[in-house]
Design a protein around this motif. Structure first.
Motif, short mmCIF file in Angstrom:
data_model
loop_
_atom_site.label_atom_id
_atom_site.label_comp_id
_atom_site.label_asym_id
_atom_site.label_seq_id
_atom_site.Cartn_x
_atom_site.Cartn_y
_atom_site.Cartn_z
N VAL A 26 0.85 -1.19 0.00
CA VAL A 26 0.00 0.00 0.00
C VAL A 26 0.88 1.24 0.00
CG1 VAL A 26 -1.70 1.33 1.32
CG2 VAL A 26 -1.88 -1.18 1.20
N VAL A 27 0.62 2.14 -0.94
CA VAL A 27 1.29 3.44 -1.00
C VAL A 27 0.50 4.45 -0.19
CG1 VAL A 27 2.02 5.33 -2.51
CG2 VAL A 27 2.29 2.95 -3.26
N HIS A 28 -0.82 4.47 -0.42
CA HIS A 28 -1.69 5.44 0.25
C HIS A 28 -3.12 4.92 0.19
CE1 HIS A 28 -3.01 9.38 1.65
NE2 HIS A 28 -3.95 9.34 0.73
N GLN A 36 -18.46 8.73 -0.91
CA GLN A 36 -18.68 7.42 -0.29
C GLN A 36 -17.77 6.38 -0.95
OE1 GLN A 36 -22.91 6.85 -0.87
NE2 GLN A 36 -23.36 7.83 1.08
N SER A 37 -16.50 6.75 -1.07
CA SER A 37 -15.57 5.96 -1.87
C SER A 37 -14.19 5.88 -1.22
CB SER A 37 -15.42 6.63 -3.24
OG SER A 37 -14.36 6.06 -3.98
N TYR A 38 -13.63 4.68 -1.28
CA TYR A 38 -12.23 4.49 -0.91
C TYR A 38 -11.37 4.61 -2.16
CZ TYR A 38 -13.09 2.73 3.79
OH TYR A 38 -13.44 2.60 5.10
N LYS A 39 -10.13 5.07 -1.96
CA LYS A 39 -9.12 5.05 -3.02
C LYS A 39 -7.86 4.48 -2.39
CE LYS A 39 -6.50 7.89 -6.28
NZ LYS A 39 -5.13 7.83 -5.78
N LEU A 40 -7.38 3.39 -2.96
CA LEU A 40 -6.20 2.69 -2.46
C LEU A 40 -5.16 2.66 -3.56
CD1 LEU A 40 -4.94 0.87 -0.20
CD2 LEU A 40 -5.99 -1.07 -1.40
N ASP A 41 -3.98 3.23 -3.29
CA ASP A 41 -2.87 3.19 -4.24
C ASP A 41 -1.94 2.05 -3.86
OD1 ASP A 41 -3.75 5.54 -5.58
OD2 ASP A 41 -2.81 6.77 -4.02
N LEU A 42 -1.68 1.16 -4.81
CA LEU A 42 -0.83 -0.01 -4.60
C LEU A 42 0.37 0.07 -5.52
CD1 LEU A 42 -3.78 -2.54 -4.62
CD2 LEU A 42 -2.50 -1.80 -2.61
N GLN A 43 1.51 -0.42 -5.05
CA GLN A 43 2.77 -0.33 -5.79
C GLN A 43 3.11 -1.64 -6.48
OE1 GLN A 43 4.84 2.67 -5.53
NE2 GLN A 43 5.60 1.73 -7.40
N LEU A 44 3.41 -1.58 -7.76
CA LEU A 44 3.95 -2.72 -8.48
C LEU A 44 5.47 -2.64 -8.45
CD1 LEU A 44 1.47 -2.69 -11.47
CD2 LEU A 44 1.64 -4.44 -9.72
N LEU A 52 -7.16 1.28 -6.61
CA LEU A 52 -8.36 0.49 -6.34
C LEU A 52 -9.39 1.42 -5.73
CD1 LEU A 52 -9.63 -2.35 -6.31
CD2 LEU A 52 -8.75 -2.59 -3.99
N PHE A 53 -10.55 1.51 -6.38
CA PHE A 53 -11.62 2.38 -5.93
C PHE A 53 -12.82 1.56 -5.49
CE2 PHE A 53 -9.34 5.11 -8.88
CZ PHE A 53 -9.37 6.35 -8.26
N SER A 54 -13.61 2.14 -4.60
CA SER A 54 -14.94 1.61 -4.28
C SER A 54 -15.93 2.73 -4.55
CB SER A 54 -15.03 1.18 -2.82
OG SER A 54 -14.97 2.31 -1.96
N PHE A 55 -17.07 2.40 -5.09
CA PHE A 55 -18.15 3.35 -5.27
C PHE A 55 -19.44 2.63 -4.90
CE2 PHE A 55 -15.02 5.06 -8.30
CZ PHE A 55 -14.99 6.39 -7.86
N PRO A 56 -20.43 3.36 -4.42
CA PRO A 56 -21.70 2.71 -4.10
C PRO A 56 -22.35 2.12 -5.36
CG PRO A 56 -21.62 4.94 -3.19
CD PRO A 56 -20.44 4.78 -4.10
N SER A 57 -22.68 0.86 -5.31
CA SER A 57 -23.41 0.16 -6.38
C SER A 57 -22.84 0.32 -7.78
CB SER A 57 -24.88 0.61 -6.38
OG SER A 57 -25.45 0.43 -5.12
N PRO A 58 -21.57 -0.02 -8.00
CA PRO A 58 -21.05 0.05 -9.37
C PRO A 58 -21.70 -1.02 -10.25
CG PRO A 58 -19.49 -1.10 -7.98
CD PRO A 58 -20.59 -0.59 -7.07
N PRO A 59 -21.87 -0.75 -11.54
CA PRO A 59 -22.46 -1.77 -12.42
C PRO A 59 -21.51 -2.95 -12.60
CG PRO A 59 -21.75 0.14 -13.69
CD PRO A 59 -21.56 0.48 -12.24
#
Length: 127
Positions: A26-28, A36-44, A52-59
């Protein structure tokens, strides 16, 4: 390339997959209350990042794997057999390993918790 962004249907499940199963650090991480969303930055390993994002009820993804948009994410692995053993220990099922007829590299596909195809690309066998 700087980063690739993914939207997860279940943030906690996808965070665990990418951090614990695939081992990406995890970077941040931040929660954006207004969205109502998370944002996760991951390092390769090469410096590229996954967002990586979360949003309420994505299709849901409309089809597999030939949906319009991102077809798959490809990750380079140093040792295909070792990578597959590690993934299997986490219950991740991989397709049979194949060899690219043009490059000679080994490759296979797994899926993230939302069914996003992830290609694993191994080194070209030596002489």
């Amino acid at each position: 390339m700087h980063h690739v962004a993914l939207i997860a249907s279940d943030y906690a499940r996808s965070k665990r997959f990418y951090t614990e199963v695939l081992g990406l650090p995890v970077v941040h991480e931040q929660y954006r209350a207004e969205r109502q969303s998370y944002k996760l930055d991951l390092q390769l390993p090469d410096g590229t990042q996954l967002e990586l994002f979360s949003f309420p009820s994505p299709p849901a993804r409309p089809s597999f794997p030939e949906a319009c948009g991102l077809r798959h994410l490809a990750l380079r692995v140093a040792d295909m057999a070792a990578s597959l053993r590690l993934l299997a220990a986490h219950g991740v099922v991989a397709e049979p390993v194949r060899t690219d007829p043009v490059t000679g590299a080994s490759f296979t596909f797994i899926a993230d918790p939302d069914g996003l195809p992830i290609e694993l690309v191994g080194p070209v066998p030596g002489p």
